[in-house]
Design an enzyme around this catalytic site. Sequence first.
Site, PDB file in Angstrom:
ATOM      1  CG  HIS A  49       0.313   6.302  -0.662  1.00 15.69           C
ATOM      2  ND1 HIS A  49      -0.689   7.020  -1.271  1.00 15.69           N
ATOM      3  CD2 HIS A  49      -0.260   5.727   0.440  1.00 15.69           C
ATOM      4  CE1 HIS A  49      -1.807   6.900  -0.583  1.00 15.69           C
ATOM      5  NE2 HIS A  49      -1.578   6.109   0.461  1.00 15.69           N
ATOM      6  CG  HIS A  83      -1.785   1.185   1.368  1.00 16.77           C
ATOM      7  ND1 HIS A  83      -3.115   1.198   1.035  1.00 16.77           N
ATOM      8  CD2 HIS A  83      -1.513   2.448   1.815  1.00 16.77           C
ATOM      9  CE1 HIS A  83      -3.621   2.397   1.257  1.00 16.77           C
ATOM     10  NE2 HIS A  83      -2.669   3.184   1.749  1.00 16.77           N
ATOM     11  CD  GLU A  84       1.549   3.771   3.615  1.00 17.19           C
ATOM     12  OE1 GLU A  84       1.822   4.795   2.957  1.00 17.19           O
ATOM     13  OE2 GLU A  84       0.504   3.649   4.282  1.00 17.19           O
ATOM     14  CG  HIS A  90       0.339   9.048  -6.720  1.00 19.67           C
ATOM     15  ND1 HIS A  90      -0.774   9.373  -5.981  1.00 19.67           N
ATOM     16  CD2 HIS A  90       0.171   9.682  -7.904  1.00 19.67           C
ATOM     17  CE1 HIS A  90      -1.575  10.148  -6.681  1.00 19.67           C
ATOM     18  NE2 HIS A  90      -1.026  10.357  -7.852  1.00 19.67           N
TER      19      HIS A  90
END
Length: 688
Positions: free
Chosen positions: A479, A475-476, A482
């Site tokens: 990010h 998940h991180e 991104h």
Amino acid sequence: MTASARLAELPADNPFAGDWSTPHGLPPFEAIRPEHFSPAFAAAIEAHAREIATIAGSGAAPRFENTVAAMERAGLGLDRVAGVFFNLTGSHTNPALQAVEREVAPRLARHGSAIYLNDALWRRIAAVDAEGLGDEERRVLERYRVRFRRAGADLDPQAKARMAAIAERLAELGTAFSQNLLADESGFTLPLTGEDDLAGLPPFLRDATASAARERSSEYPHVVTLSRSLIEPFLVFSTRRDLRERAYAAWVRRGETGGETDNRAIIAEIVRLRAERARLLGFESFAHYKLDDTMAGSPDAAMDLLRDVWAPALRRAGAERDRLQAVADGEGAGIAVAAHDWRHYAEKLRRAEHDLDEAEIKPYLALPGMIEAAFDTASRLFGLTFTELHNVPRYHPDVRVWRVSERDGREVGLFLGDYFARPSKRSGAWMSAFRSQERLNGVVTPIIVNVMNFARAPEGETTLLSFDDARTLFHEFGHALHGLLSDVSYPLLSGTAVPGDFVELPSQLYEHWLEQPEVLRAHARHHETGAPMPDALLQRLLAARTFNQGFATVEYTASAIVDMTLHLSSAGEDGIDVPAFEEEALRRIAMPAEIGMRHRAPHFAHIFSGDGYAAGYYSYLWSEVLDADAFDAFREAGDIFDPETASRLRAFVYGAGNLRSARDAYTAFRGRLPSIEPLLRKRGLAAA
């Protein structure tokens, strides 16, 4: 950094005074001391204020280049100081840094208000002609106008003064909330003094509690801390119900323990001030203000989604509760299953129904292997290469640094991984940037950091993750991608600077690859033998993906509903009795007594450490509608690494920053907006 990031008026021995000659422009962490920050902030704020005064006071006709682009070029020194400081206060703080944080938070709020409530500057931005501008320039101009209006640029002088006072006070309160929470989290340990206290704990958890004791120089051989990666497995495995109850009580009472670190009065004031700010801007509530500039667009739209998920989740959680009670009854426990029992009996039920034991899975989910899995997925999707750097500055010995490159060797940026829990780090997991990508001030590549709180293995042994831990890592890292893959010219649009209910799409979408057999077969390998996870175990693991999803959905959605309800309130002068408000909100939605909220208000850092997720915790679910539908694009292509689909994903989601609205970005990738059905299937909540 460029020359305009220098703060030459500082003493030469202050690292923020001049350029950094460090590898890849990393901050010279070893040279930066807490006492450098106050003068650096003072100089950087003063320099930025001069730049803004020059732009606002210009006698030239307002144009994009001399007004909007000039603002984007201003404040680089402040960006550099703040980028280092606020990363450190979250991941490796100390009393000296906390003192600076209390001092500088209201100062930065005053500085921001002075910019966004500057009449002359606002008149220039409002007067810039968009005719003839490129698409990106038009977007930057539009976003600046939205920012100024939402900050109060159109208000009368008295209202502007009140807006500035509110912003300053909220900055103080958010800082106090965060520091209180860290104090409660770092100040608690549950000692485990003998074999009876360790009953039920598998070897990996015994090792983790011993490491936590050494980390804190405890007089006890084993301790449980309030790090989620330690307390949750303790609640799963401990057969000592009395200790589970004590640990759980400490976990849910963070920020509500009385005394100097109690957050209840802080929350009441925050909610009241946010409501007042919204009313000054003409909004019915803070929730209406916050969602006016999001993909959802209104509290009604967000609450409709939460209700659509709540009803089937509540039904499923009720069935799960009954099955857990049957397990407890079958053991002759003589108890009614309570919140501190749920994880314990859920693990027993999972073993019975899926022949799946967390202790059997963890040896195949070694931290190095899961990092490599995340990197390999990015390589196959986007052509990235990760090369570890060893002789570079880092803010803690645990931090690892990688150079990220394109297929042709061009540098994309740097990625820092900070994986282990420690008392100087706030709880949770997050992504942040020491430097964001842009092209306006030269070719600026990003420096991105992921911060986790995994329980460290004993010295010389490999840290093993639960499947939830591995999901957090993916998940991180979503990010992080991104931020790393951002491909824009203007800093305002860079990386994760997108609406709050869109920012979780890249992170939650990335989690899907962890659950793919192709990825697990390659990277889920036994930490001692290197053998791949047996196929039978892998299939059992994947078959159990929707196990306990009623519980997981209810604990999350309850927090999102309470967040939204709090910020829909009028919050009068007397403020809100937070526990009573929370209790009544949960009563109205028939919250099961056996399930606790994922985040109770007194420790809900997402919404009270700052405004980022305030009236926005729903965004994880909103983004999950997007991510479930988005991954279907790869399934429809017949290849989870389909190059054409991955290219669109990079162009319109991971690399696009805020170049276009969230709806336009998703439609450009998918060809349409999503439906909720893939989400309900993913969570196992779809009607049979």
